[in-house]
Scaffold this active site. Structure first.
Site, PDB file in Angstrom:
ATOM      1  N   HIS A   1       0.822  -1.219   0.000  1.00 24.19           N
ATOM      2  CA  HIS A   1       0.000   0.000   0.000  1.00 24.19           C
ATOM      3  C   HIS A   1       0.850   1.260   0.000  1.00 24.19           C
ATOM      4  O   HIS A   1       0.441   2.298  -0.503  1.00 24.19           O
ATOM      5  CB  HIS A   1      -1.031  -0.054   1.129  1.00 24.19           C
TER       6      HIS A   1
ATOM      7  N   GLU B   1     -10.475 -11.452  -5.181  1.00 24.98           N
ATOM      8  CA  GLU B   1      -9.055 -11.285  -4.867  1.00 24.98           C
ATOM      9  C   GLU B   1      -8.509 -12.414  -3.997  1.00 24.98           C
ATOM     10  O   GLU B   1      -7.374 -12.364  -3.538  1.00 24.98           O
ATOM     11  CB  GLU B   1      -8.798  -9.927  -4.219  1.00 24.98           C
TER      12      GLU B   1
ATOM     13  N   ASP C   1      -4.032  -8.651  -4.366  1.00 28.41           N
ATOM     14  CA  ASP C   1      -4.182  -9.731  -3.390  1.00 28.41           C
ATOM     15  C   ASP C   1      -4.279 -11.091  -4.063  1.00 28.41           C
ATOM     16  O   ASP C   1      -3.769 -12.083  -3.550  1.00 28.41           O
ATOM     17  CB  ASP C   1      -5.417  -9.480  -2.511  1.00 28.41           C
TER      18      ASP C   1
ATOM     19  N   CYS D   1      -9.016  -4.130 -10.992  1.00 28.62           N
ATOM     20  CA  CYS D   1      -8.642  -2.900 -10.289  1.00 28.62           C
ATOM     21  C   CYS D   1      -7.337  -3.014  -9.515  1.00 28.62           C
ATOM     22  O   CYS D   1      -6.968  -2.098  -8.794  1.00 28.62           O
ATOM     23  CB  CYS D   1      -9.767  -2.446  -9.363  1.00 28.62           C
TER      24      CYS D   1
HETATM   25  C1  PEP Z   1      -6.240  -5.659  -4.892  1.00 31.40           C
HETATM   26  O1  PEP Z   1      -6.035  -6.448  -3.968  1.00 31.40           O
HETATM   27  O2  PEP Z   1      -5.881  -5.857  -6.073  1.00 31.40           O
HETATM   28  C2  PEP Z   1      -6.920  -4.387  -4.626  1.00 31.40           C
HETATM   29  C3  PEP Z   1      -7.271  -3.593  -5.607  1.00 31.40           C
HETATM   30  O3  PEP Z   1      -7.130  -4.041  -3.333  1.00 31.40           O
HETATM   31  P1  PEP Z   1      -5.989  -3.450  -2.357  1.00 31.40           P
HETATM   32  O4  PEP Z   1      -4.775  -3.146  -3.190  1.00 31.40           O
HETATM   33  O5  PEP Z   1      -6.556  -2.251  -1.702  1.00 31.40           O
HETATM   34  O6  PEP Z   1      -5.756  -4.588  -1.411  1.00 31.40           O
HETATM   35 MG    MG Z   2      -7.005  -6.196  -2.060  1.00 31.12          MG
END
Ligand code: PEP
Ligand code: MG
Length: 582
Positions: free
Chosen positions: A191, A435, A459, A506
């Site tokens: 993140h 995910e 994920d 995404c």
């Molecule tokens: C993902 O896991 O691809 C996602 C978009 O969610 P995050 O990156 O917030 O875990």
């Molecule tokens: Mg995620």
């Protein structure tokens, strides 16, 4: 000159003086400051000594109350040692004369005391050495805390170098001063890396040990395109990078011209391009880069710098800000809180440590355990749905039952609102992230329960390959092109098509032009990415036909290793758009 290789997570080139945040392991490297920084450094030392002495006296009091005065006295003597003017004088001398950092000077002096004590043949004194290390740790904790605080109040332009940065630290970087950063730890989709992309500053993570090799103020280059950190660059390298930096600026302005052109393939197929956001103000970034709406609003960032869980009004206020910026027609996919693991924790869970947080009580699992939290957010999402094209999405769904439970709670919240006479969209579209591998495998069953899917590759990759997305040591395993991941994506797209629901991607994969042809070829017609990446993705979409992308996807699916798939996709992308790679 020294070149370190890491993982490129946010493109661009930054050149400037280093601001080094020390490692937290208290192995303080020899590090120098510039002569003009001496006064500030001495001031920092004095504040740290005063804070450390006060904390130690607090400990003395607490221990005395609990165990009695004779035990409290241990900390009383620590406080006296910390406040000893002789210690301050000696450390200050090293800062003034040798230009050592306060941390290094403290470490030098205390270690010298420790050596002297150990050399005296007295078992009582030898036993006191551990007290000295305790004192050292207390002072250093204060100094390092200040160092990390400093990044919020910078007065000059810097490049931040650190062992690691938390997503919160990254999100609060002042980008008018911090022109880039590089860390020893971290992975492609951590993140921290995602936030770097949002801030649109060059960043490289997962570089391995380098913090001990740099002094504050040294000139460094962060190459966020190729994942390099260059320490003390020679003149030729510096000149080359300065040229690259200005070329990139003109390449980017060329990409901006794409903003108002449609994302349509050469044979006329439209691909919806949406933006991922963490903060309401990023709606503007989405519009600037030509996004059709928001495909993923990571609402857990409402927790940044918050002492309490956000209220319904705070949720609603954030959503209304996004809706006002985007207008009533553009879709906004609001994802319910994806808290835990490397992100923020709700207040109720503070201090609750899990052995394996990525496999633990995170995300929707946490919300299902804390219905007040969950329902508060659902109410705000529903209320926002009365004024715009709001869609609700659940993260981390791993079973059909879990999804049904979430929908049941949503139905209850709808009933409450109806009873209270509060307006909302009764047909609010509800989707789920895919995910977790179990969800990808059971996509056909899940598709019957929702209006849309959104594949979270960040994920999905980590759980499929059992490779932590934040851990640079397993970064070579963590690969969105792995044949196992491609098969799961393929399965999800097929399930979505069969149930006639839309399938979005995404994760960070969707914003990387290297994967655009592959995703289109697998049947994806909707991508949501960091707004900054959308123009480049659009350029690829506008340069290909669907037939070409199907051929690319078929060939990629035939290959047996992630490396082969990567090489193949790179080759194909270079063929279509050579400038993306140069
Ligand atoms: C993902 O896991 O691809 C996602 C978009 O969610 P995050 O990156 O917030 O875990
Ligand atoms: Mg995620």
């Amino acid at each position: 000159m020294e070149i370190k290789r890491g993982i490129a997570v946010s493109p661009g080139v930054a050149i400037g003086p280093a601001l080094v945040l020390d490692t937290e392991g208290f192995r303080i490297p020899q590090r120098f400051i510039h002569p003009e920084e001496v006064a500030g450094e001495v001031d920092r030392l004095k504040r740290a000594l005063a804070a450390a002495a006060a904390q130690t006296r607090d400990t003395q009091k607490a221990v005395t109350d609990k165990l009695g005065g004779q035990y409290g006295a241990i900390f009383g003597s620590h406080a006296l040692m910390i406040a000893d003017p002789g210690l301050a004088r000696e450390v200050e001398g090293l800062i003034r004369e040798q230009h050592y950092t306060a941390e290094y000077a403290v470490s030098r002096v205390i270690r010298r005391y420790a050596k002297a004590m150990e050399s005296i043949d007295d078992s009582y004194l030898a036993g006191r050495v551990s007290d000295l290390f305790d004192i050292e740790k207390r002072i250093l904790t204060n100094l390092l805390g200040q160092r990390r605080e400093q990044i919020r109040h910078l007065s000059q332009s810097v490049i931040v170098l650190a062992h690691d940065l938390t997503p919160s630290e990254t999100a609060t970087l002042d980008t008018s001063r911090v022109h880039g950063f590089a860390t020893e730890a971290g992975g492609r989709t951590s993140h921290t890396a995602i936030v770097a992309g949002v801030l649109e500053i060059p960043a490289v993570v997962g570089l391995g040990k380098f913090v001990t090799d740099v002094s504050g103020g040294d000139l460094v280059i962060v190459d966020g395109n190729r994942g390099l950190l260059i320490l003390d660059p020679d003149e030729e390298t510096l000149a080359r990078y300065e040229k690259t930096r200005s070329q990139m600026k003109s390449f980017e302005s060329g990409l901006n011209e794409l903003r108002d052109l449609p994302a349509v393939t050469r044979d006329g197929v439209h691909v919806a391009l949406l933006g991922n956001i963490e903060f309401p103000h990023e709606s503007a970034h989405c519009l600037e880069r030509g996004a059709e709406g928001v495909g993923l609003y990571r609402t857990e960032f409402l927790y940044l710098d918050k002492q309490a869980d956000p209220t319904e009004a705070e949720h609603l206020d954030a959503y209304m800000t996004v809706l006002r910026a985007l207008g009533p027609k553009r879709p906004v996919v609001i994802r319910t809180l994806d808290l835990g693991a490397d992100k923020f924790l709700p207040r109720s869970e503070a201090g609750h440590h899990e052995r394996n947080p990525f496999l633990g009580l995170r995300s929707v699992r946490l919300c299902l355990r804390n219905l007040t939290l969950f329902k508060t957010q659902m109410r705000a999402i529903l209320r926002a749905s009365a004024v715009g094209d709001v869609r609700l999405m659940f993260p981390m769904i791993s079973t059909v039952l879990e999804l049904r439970q979430c929908k049941m709670i949503l139905a209850e919240v709808k009933e409450d609102l109806e009873y209270e006479g509060i307006a909302f969209n009764p047909d609010l579209p509800v989707g789920t992230m895919i995910e977790v591998p179990s969800a990808a495998i059971l996509a056909e069953q899940l598709a019957r329960e929702v209006d849309f899917f959104s594949i979270g590759t960040n994920d999905l990759v980590q759980y499929t390959l059992a490779a932590d997305r934040n851990n640079e040591a397993v970064a070579s395993l963590y690969n969105p092109c792995d044949p196992a991941v491609l098969r799961l994506i393929d399965n999800v797209v097929r399930a979505g098509r069969k149930a006639e629901i839309s399938v979005n991607v995404c994760g960070e994969m969707s914003g990387d032009p290297q994967y655009t042809m592959l995703l289109l070829g697998l049947g994806i017609r909707q991508l949501s990415a960091t707004p900054h990446n959308l123009p480049e993705v659009k350029r690829i979409i506008r340069s290909v036909t669907v037939e070409e992308t199907v051929a690319v996807a078929q060939e990629a699916m035939r290959l047996e290793t992630a490396r082969d798939v990567n090489n193949y996709l790179r080759e194909q992308t270079r063929r279509i758009l050579p400038e993306v790679w140069n």
